[in-house]
Design a protein around this motif. Sequence first.
Motif, PDB file in Angstrom:
ATOM      1  N   GLN A  20       7.982  -2.068   7.153  1.00  0.00           N
ATOM      2  CA  GLN A  20       9.103  -1.153   6.935  1.00  0.00           C
ATOM      3  C   GLN A  20       9.607  -1.247   5.500  1.00  0.00           C
ATOM      4  O   GLN A  20       9.921  -0.237   4.873  1.00  0.00           O
ATOM      5  CB  GLN A  20      10.233  -1.445   7.923  1.00  0.00           C
ATOM      6  N   GLU A  21       9.669  -2.461   4.949  1.00  0.00           N
ATOM      7  CA  GLU A  21      10.083  -2.639   3.558  1.00  0.00           C
ATOM      8  C   GLU A  21       9.104  -1.960   2.604  1.00  0.00           C
ATOM      9  O   GLU A  21       9.512  -1.306   1.637  1.00  0.00           O
ATOM     10  CB  GLU A  21      10.200  -4.125   3.231  1.00  0.00           C
ATOM     11  N   LEU A  22       7.823  -2.110   2.880  1.00  0.00           N
ATOM     12  CA  LEU A  22       6.811  -1.453   2.047  1.00  0.00           C
ATOM     13  C   LEU A  22       6.926   0.066   2.129  1.00  0.00           C
ATOM     14  O   LEU A  22       6.795   0.762   1.118  1.00  0.00           O
ATOM     15  CB  LEU A  22       5.409  -1.905   2.452  1.00  0.00           C
ATOM     16  N   LYS A  23       7.176   0.591   3.321  1.00  0.00           N
ATOM     17  CA  LYS A  23       7.349   2.041   3.481  1.00  0.00           C
ATOM     18  C   LYS A  23       8.561   2.524   2.695  1.00  0.00           C
ATOM     19  O   LYS A  23       8.519   3.582   2.071  1.00  0.00           O
ATOM     20  CB  LYS A  23       7.499   2.404   4.956  1.00  0.00           C
ATOM     21  N   THR A  24       9.625   1.731   2.713  1.00  0.00           N
ATOM     22  CA  THR A  24      10.825   2.092   1.966  1.00  0.00           C
ATOM     23  C   THR A  24      10.535   2.107   0.467  1.00  0.00           C
ATOM     24  O   THR A  24      10.938   3.033  -0.247  1.00  0.00           O
ATOM     25  CB  THR A  24      11.971   1.103   2.275  1.00  0.00           C
ATOM     26  N   GLN A  25       9.826   1.089  -0.010  1.00  0.00           N
ATOM     27  CA  GLN A  25       9.467   1.033  -1.431  1.00  0.00           C
ATOM     28  C   GLN A  25       8.592   2.221  -1.812  1.00  0.00           C
ATOM     29  O   GLN A  25       8.786   2.838  -2.867  1.00  0.00           O
ATOM     30  CB  GLN A  25       8.741  -0.273  -1.749  1.00  0.00           C
ATOM     31  N   LEU A  26       7.629   2.543  -0.966  1.00  0.00           N
ATOM     32  CA  LEU A  26       6.749   3.679  -1.235  1.00  0.00           C
ATOM     33  C   LEU A  26       7.546   4.974  -1.295  1.00  0.00           C
ATOM     34  O   LEU A  26       7.342   5.802  -2.190  1.00  0.00           O
ATOM     35  CB  LEU A  26       5.665   3.773  -0.168  1.00  0.00           C
ATOM     36  N   SER A  27       8.455   5.129  -0.383  1.00  0.00           N
ATOM     37  CA  SER A  27       9.293   6.327  -0.369  1.00  0.00           C
ATOM     38  C   SER A  27      10.116   6.428  -1.650  1.00  0.00           C
ATOM     39  O   SER A  27      10.251   7.515  -2.225  1.00  0.00           O
ATOM     40  CB  SER A  27      10.207   6.291   0.854  1.00  0.00           C
ATOM     41  N   GLN A  28      10.647   5.315  -2.105  1.00  0.00           N
ATOM     42  CA  GLN A  28      11.432   5.316  -3.342  1.00  0.00           C
ATOM     43  C   GLN A  28      10.561   5.665  -4.553  1.00  0.00           C
ATOM     44  O   GLN A  28      10.983   6.430  -5.427  1.00  0.00           O
ATOM     45  CB  GLN A  28      12.094   3.950  -3.552  1.00  0.00           C
ATOM     46  N   ILE A  29       9.357   5.137  -4.583  1.00  0.00           N
ATOM     47  CA  ILE A  29       8.439   5.439  -5.685  1.00  0.00           C
ATOM     48  C   ILE A  29       8.071   6.925  -5.675  1.00  0.00           C
ATOM     49  O   ILE A  29       8.065   7.583  -6.720  1.00  0.00           O
ATOM     50  CB  ILE A  29       7.180   4.549  -5.600  1.00  0.00           C
ATOM     51  N   GLU A  30       7.764   7.462  -4.493  1.00  0.00           N
ATOM     52  CA  GLU A  30       7.415   8.880  -4.399  1.00  0.00           C
ATOM     53  C   GLU A  30       8.591   9.757  -4.814  1.00  0.00           C
ATOM     54  O   GLU A  30       8.406  10.766  -5.498  1.00  0.00           O
ATOM     55  CB  GLU A  30       6.966   9.220  -2.983  1.00  0.00           C
ATOM     56  N   SER A  31       9.770   9.366  -4.416  1.00  0.00           N
ATOM     57  CA  SER A  31      10.959  10.120  -4.794  1.00  0.00           C
ATOM     58  C   SER A  31      11.148  10.101  -6.309  1.00  0.00           C
ATOM     59  O   SER A  31      11.446  11.133  -6.920  1.00  0.00           O
ATOM     60  CB  SER A  31      12.185   9.535  -4.097  1.00  0.00           C
ATOM     61  N   GLN A  32      10.954   8.945  -6.920  1.00  0.00           N
ATOM     62  CA  GLN A  32      11.085   8.838  -8.379  1.00  0.00           C
ATOM     63  C   GLN A  32      10.029   9.682  -9.079  1.00  0.00           C
ATOM     64  O   GLN A  32      10.317  10.344 -10.083  1.00  0.00           O
ATOM     65  CB  GLN A  32      10.984   7.376  -8.818  1.00  0.00           C
ATOM     66  N   GLU A  33       8.804   9.678  -8.557  1.00  0.00           N
ATOM     67  CA  GLU A  33       7.752  10.499  -9.150  1.00  0.00           C
ATOM     68  C   GLU A  33       8.104  11.975  -9.080  1.00  0.00           C
ATOM     69  O   GLU A  33       7.843  12.733 -10.015  1.00  0.00           O
ATOM     70  CB  GLU A  33       6.417  10.234  -8.447  1.00  0.00           C
ATOM     71  N   GLN A  34       8.696  12.401  -7.973  1.00  0.00           N
ATOM     72  CA  GLN A  34       9.102  13.800  -7.842  1.00  0.00           C
ATOM     73  C   GLN A  34      10.193  14.141  -8.851  1.00  0.00           C
ATOM     74  O   GLN A  34      10.161  15.198  -9.483  1.00  0.00           O
ATOM     75  CB  GLN A  34       9.596  14.082  -6.425  1.00  0.00           C
ATOM     76  N   HIS A  35      11.137  13.228  -9.021  1.00  0.00           N
ATOM     77  CA  HIS A  35      12.205  13.468  -9.996  1.00  0.00           C
ATOM     78  C   HIS A  35      11.632  13.536 -11.411  1.00  0.00           C
ATOM     79  O   HIS A  35      12.041  14.381 -12.215  1.00  0.00           O
ATOM     80  CB  HIS A  35      13.275  12.373  -9.907  1.00  0.00           C
ATOM     81  N   ASP A  36      10.681  12.643 -11.703  1.00  0.00           N
ATOM     82  CA  ASP A  36      10.049  12.668 -13.028  1.00  0.00           C
ATOM     83  C   ASP A  36       9.300  13.977 -13.250  1.00  0.00           C
ATOM     84  O   ASP A  36       9.362  14.560 -14.333  1.00  0.00           O
ATOM     85  CB  ASP A  36       9.087  11.482 -13.190  1.00  0.00           C
ATOM     86  N   ALA A  37       8.602  14.432 -12.221  1.00  0.00           N
ATOM     87  CA  ALA A  37       7.860  15.693 -12.337  1.00  0.00           C
ATOM     88  C   ALA A  37       8.814  16.856 -12.573  1.00  0.00           C
ATOM     89  O   ALA A  37       8.548  17.744 -13.391  1.00  0.00           O
ATOM     90  CB  ALA A  37       7.022  15.924 -11.084  1.00  0.00           C
ATOM     91  N   ILE A  38       9.931  16.857 -11.875  1.00  0.00           N
ATOM     92  CA  ILE A  38      10.919  17.915 -12.053  1.00  0.00           C
ATOM     93  C   ILE A  38      11.507  17.858 -13.459  1.00  0.00           C
ATOM     94  O   ILE A  38      11.712  18.887 -14.104  1.00  0.00           O
ATOM     95  CB  ILE A  38      12.022  17.817 -10.978  1.00  0.00           C
ATOM     96  N   ASP A  39      11.742  16.634 -13.953  1.00  0.00           N
ATOM     97  CA  ASP A  39      12.279  16.478 -15.300  1.00  0.00           C
ATOM     98  C   ASP A  39      11.334  17.044 -16.359  1.00  0.00           C
ATOM     99  O   ASP A  39      11.764  17.537 -17.392  1.00  0.00           O
ATOM    100  CB  ASP A  39      12.556  14.998 -15.611  1.00  0.00           C
TER     101      ASP A  39
END
Length: 79
Positions: A20-39
């Motif tokens: 579950q911790e790994l899934k949370t970390q992965l979700s945070q990384i994917e979210s950051q990548e999406q924000h970077d792409a939008i930026d």
Amino acid sequence: MNPKKRELESRVTELEQALQELKTQLSQIESQEQHDAIDHLDEYLQSMDNKWENVRSFWPIVLAELRELFGNKNSSGKE
């Protein structure tokens, strides 16, 4: 309850928590990548506009060359 069974259940619980911790970390990384792409979306769109403008300015040259090439070919009848 059997000690071996309790140990296995405990290990499964620990693994599920770690997963579950790994899934949370992965979700945070994917979210950051999406924000970077939008930026960087504005930069990407500007780049595409520049490329499109290059194609638009180059296209009349290509057409003129093709007309000249095929126009000369049709008029001479040799090639």
